[in-house]
Design an enzyme around this catalytic site. Structure first.
Site, PDB file in Angstrom:
ATOM      1  N   GLU A 106      25.240  44.080  40.853  1.00 48.46           N
ATOM      2  CA  GLU A 106      25.580  45.430  40.415  1.00 48.46           C
ATOM      3  C   GLU A 106      26.956  45.387  39.764  1.00 48.46           C
ATOM      4  O   GLU A 106      27.826  44.640  40.215  1.00 48.46           O
ATOM      5  CB  GLU A 106      25.648  46.413  41.601  1.00 48.46           C
ATOM      6  CG  GLU A 106      24.309  46.818  42.161  1.00 48.46           C
ATOM      7  CD  GLU A 106      23.800  45.858  43.228  1.00 48.46           C
ATOM      8  OE1 GLU A 106      24.598  45.010  43.684  1.00 48.46           O
ATOM      9  OE2 GLU A 106      22.611  45.956  43.589  1.00 48.46           O
ATOM     10  N   TYR A 118      28.776  38.689  32.239  1.00 46.91           N
ATOM     11  CA  TYR A 118      27.365  38.568  32.629  1.00 46.91           C
ATOM     12  C   TYR A 118      26.466  38.470  31.389  1.00 46.91           C
ATOM     13  O   TYR A 118      25.509  37.694  31.368  1.00 46.91           O
ATOM     14  CB  TYR A 118      26.959  39.749  33.520  1.00 46.91           C
ATOM     15  CG  TYR A 118      27.834  39.897  34.745  1.00 46.91           C
ATOM     16  CD1 TYR A 118      28.252  38.781  35.471  1.00 46.91           C
ATOM     17  CD2 TYR A 118      28.265  41.150  35.187  1.00 46.91           C
ATOM     18  CE1 TYR A 118      29.068  38.910  36.582  1.00 46.91           C
ATOM     19  CE2 TYR A 118      29.074  41.283  36.299  1.00 46.91           C
ATOM     20  CZ  TYR A 118      29.480  40.168  36.994  1.00 46.91           C
ATOM     21  OH  TYR A 118      30.287  40.306  38.088  1.00 46.91           O
TER      22      TYR A 118
HETATM   23  C1  LIG Z   1      35.265  39.766  35.791  1.00 43.26           C
HETATM   24  C2  LIG Z   1      36.121  38.558  36.183  1.00 43.26           C
HETATM   25  C3  LIG Z   1      35.577  37.961  37.485  1.00 43.26           C
HETATM   26  C4  LIG Z   1      36.043  37.514  35.041  1.00 43.26           C
HETATM   27  O1  LIG Z   1      36.791  36.365  35.444  1.00 43.26           O
HETATM   28  P1  LIG Z   1      37.360  35.316  34.384  1.00 43.26           P
HETATM   29  O2  LIG Z   1      37.624  34.053  35.106  1.00 43.26           O
HETATM   30  O3  LIG Z   1      38.469  35.915  33.625  1.00 43.26           O
HETATM   31  O4  LIG Z   1      36.098  35.143  33.400  1.00 43.26           O
HETATM   32  P2  LIG Z   1      35.815  33.870  32.463  1.00 43.26           P
HETATM   33  O5  LIG Z   1      37.124  33.339  31.941  1.00 43.26           O
HETATM   34  O6  LIG Z   1      34.920  32.922  33.160  1.00 43.26           O
HETATM   35  O7  LIG Z   1      35.034  34.589  31.274  1.00 43.26           O
HETATM   36  C5  LIG Z   1      33.921  34.000  30.646  1.00 43.26           C
HETATM   37  C6  LIG Z   1      33.499  34.892  29.498  1.00 43.26           C
HETATM   38  O8  LIG Z   1      33.197  36.222  29.979  1.00 43.26           O
HETATM   39  C7  LIG Z   1      33.679  37.197  29.013  1.00 43.26           C
HETATM   40  N1  LIG Z   1      34.807  37.935  29.574  1.00 43.26           N
HETATM   41  C8  LIG Z   1      35.402  37.738  30.783  1.00 43.26           C
HETATM   42  N2  LIG Z   1      36.388  38.652  30.971  1.00 43.26           N
HETATM   43  C9  LIG Z   1      36.405  39.434  29.872  1.00 43.26           C
HETATM   44  C10 LIG Z   1      37.200  40.540  29.485  1.00 43.26           C
HETATM   45  N3  LIG Z   1      38.166  41.055  30.279  1.00 43.26           N
HETATM   46  N4  LIG Z   1      36.964  41.112  28.289  1.00 43.26           N
HETATM   47  C11 LIG Z   1      35.994  40.644  27.471  1.00 43.26           C
HETATM   48  N5  LIG Z   1      35.201  39.572  27.778  1.00 43.26           N
HETATM   49  C12 LIG Z   1      35.407  38.981  28.973  1.00 43.26           C
HETATM   50  C13 LIG Z   1      34.111  36.397  27.790  1.00 43.26           C
HETATM   51  O9  LIG Z   1      32.949  36.182  27.006  1.00 43.26           O
HETATM   52  C14 LIG Z   1      34.565  35.103  28.460  1.00 43.26           C
HETATM   53  O10 LIG Z   1      34.563  34.004  27.562  1.00 43.26           O
HETATM   54  P3  LIG Z   1      35.840  33.774  26.592  1.00 43.26           P
HETATM   55  O11 LIG Z   1      37.079  33.882  27.432  1.00 43.26           O
HETATM   56  O12 LIG Z   1      35.595  32.390  26.071  1.00 43.26           O
HETATM   57  O13 LIG Z   1      35.780  34.849  25.559  1.00 43.26           O
HETATM   58  C15 LIG Z   1      37.615  38.946  36.347  1.00 43.26           C
HETATM   59  O14 LIG Z   1      38.041  39.688  35.211  1.00 43.26           O
HETATM   60  C16 LIG Z   1      37.902  39.748  37.600  1.00 43.26           C
HETATM   61  O15 LIG Z   1      38.192  39.191  38.659  1.00 43.26           O
HETATM   62  N6  LIG Z   1      37.819  41.092  37.484  1.00 43.26           N
HETATM   63  C17 LIG Z   1      38.075  41.965  38.632  1.00 43.26           C
HETATM   64  C18 LIG Z   1      36.967  41.841  39.669  1.00 43.26           C
HETATM   65  C19 LIG Z   1      35.629  42.242  39.080  1.00 43.26           C
HETATM   66  O16 LIG Z   1      35.534  43.136  38.238  1.00 43.26           O
HETATM   67  N7  LIG Z   1      34.570  41.571  39.553  1.00 43.26           N
HETATM   68  C20 LIG Z   1      33.222  41.846  39.096  1.00 43.26           C
HETATM   69  C21 LIG Z   1      32.641  42.969  39.873  1.00 43.26           C
HETATM   70  S1  LIG Z   1      30.926  43.285  39.354  1.00 43.26           S
END
Ligand SMILES: CC(C)(COP(=O)(O)OP(=O)(O)OC[C@H]1O[C@@H](n2cnc3c(N)ncnc32)[C@H](O)[C@@H]1OP(=O)(O)O)[C@@H](O)C(=O)NCCC(=O)NCCS
Length: 151
Positions: A106, A118
């Site tokens: 979700e 995702y």
């Molecule tokens: C969502 C979250 C887990 C992503 O973690 P992350 O390690 O930064 O993600 P990644 O570096 O593996 O990202 C892989 C790809 O996802 C996409 N992506 C990830 N974060 C993004 C952002 N803020 N904006 C746009 N695209 C994003 C991009 O396509 C990215 O590839 P790229 O960097 O080569 O463009 C992180 O932002 C987080 O901890 N957020 C707060 C907690 C949360 O929202 N959890 C999910 C609840 S459902």
């Protein structure tokens, strides 16, 4: 700097993981919920470690042929390095996930970063859970693992 390593969570990781979730999620789990989750025989909990510290985590619940991503977060200063992608891929490649055919999660419609992550992994929107978060609906996203080569 050592290479980032994804490994099983240990009880001693809990303070760091809880700190990351407090800074990352609107409704972080309490310590009691964490301890209950970590004791579950259906749970797979991994952390990403770098230089001896925890930079992110994932929790997946595995029941029958379904995997449900319960929680994922990366330390704010360490985002956009592919860590969340590595955590999801490691969880799905783990032997504990061998029987999984579909992955669910979700996500808040407003969480554009997570939705982009995702989408990039092939998850598609398959439903809406009204008022799931109290203040917001949840989008249900699904990844179909059938016909996908296992690594
Ligand atoms: C969502 C979250 C887990 C992503 O973690 P992350 O390690 O930064 O993600 P990644 O570096 O593996 O990202 C892989 C790809 O996802 C996409 N992506 C990830 N974060 C993004 C952002 N803020 N904006 C746009 N695209 C994003 C991009 O396509 C990215 O590839 P790229 O960097 O080569 O463009 C992180 O932002 C987080 O901890 N957020 C707060 C907690 C949360 O929202 N959890 C999910 C609840 S459902």
């Amino acid at each position: 700097m050592t290479e980032p390593l994804v490994r099983l969570i240990r009880p001693s990781d809990l303070p760091a993981v809880m700190e990351i979730t407090r800074r990352s999620l609107l409704r972080p789990w309490s310590e009691a919920v964490w301890r209950e989750e970590l004791a579950s025989p259906f749970g797979l909990y991994l952390v990403l470690e770098e230089d001896g510290g925890v930079s992110g985590h994932i929790g997946v619940k595995l029941i029958a042929d379904e995997a449900h991503i319960m929680t994922i977060a990366v330390r704010p200063e360490r985002r956009r390095r592919g860590f969340a992608r590595s955590l999801i891929e490691a969880a799905l490649a783990d032997p504990a996930s061998a029987g999984a055919r579909r992955v669910y999660l979700e996500v808040r419609p407003s969480n554009t970063g997570a939705r982009a992550l995702y989408d990039s992994l092939g998850f598609v929107e398959t439903g809406l859970r009204p008022a799931y978060y109290g203040d917001e609906d949840a989008l249900l996203m699904t990844l179909d693992l059938r016909n996908r080569p296992r690594r």
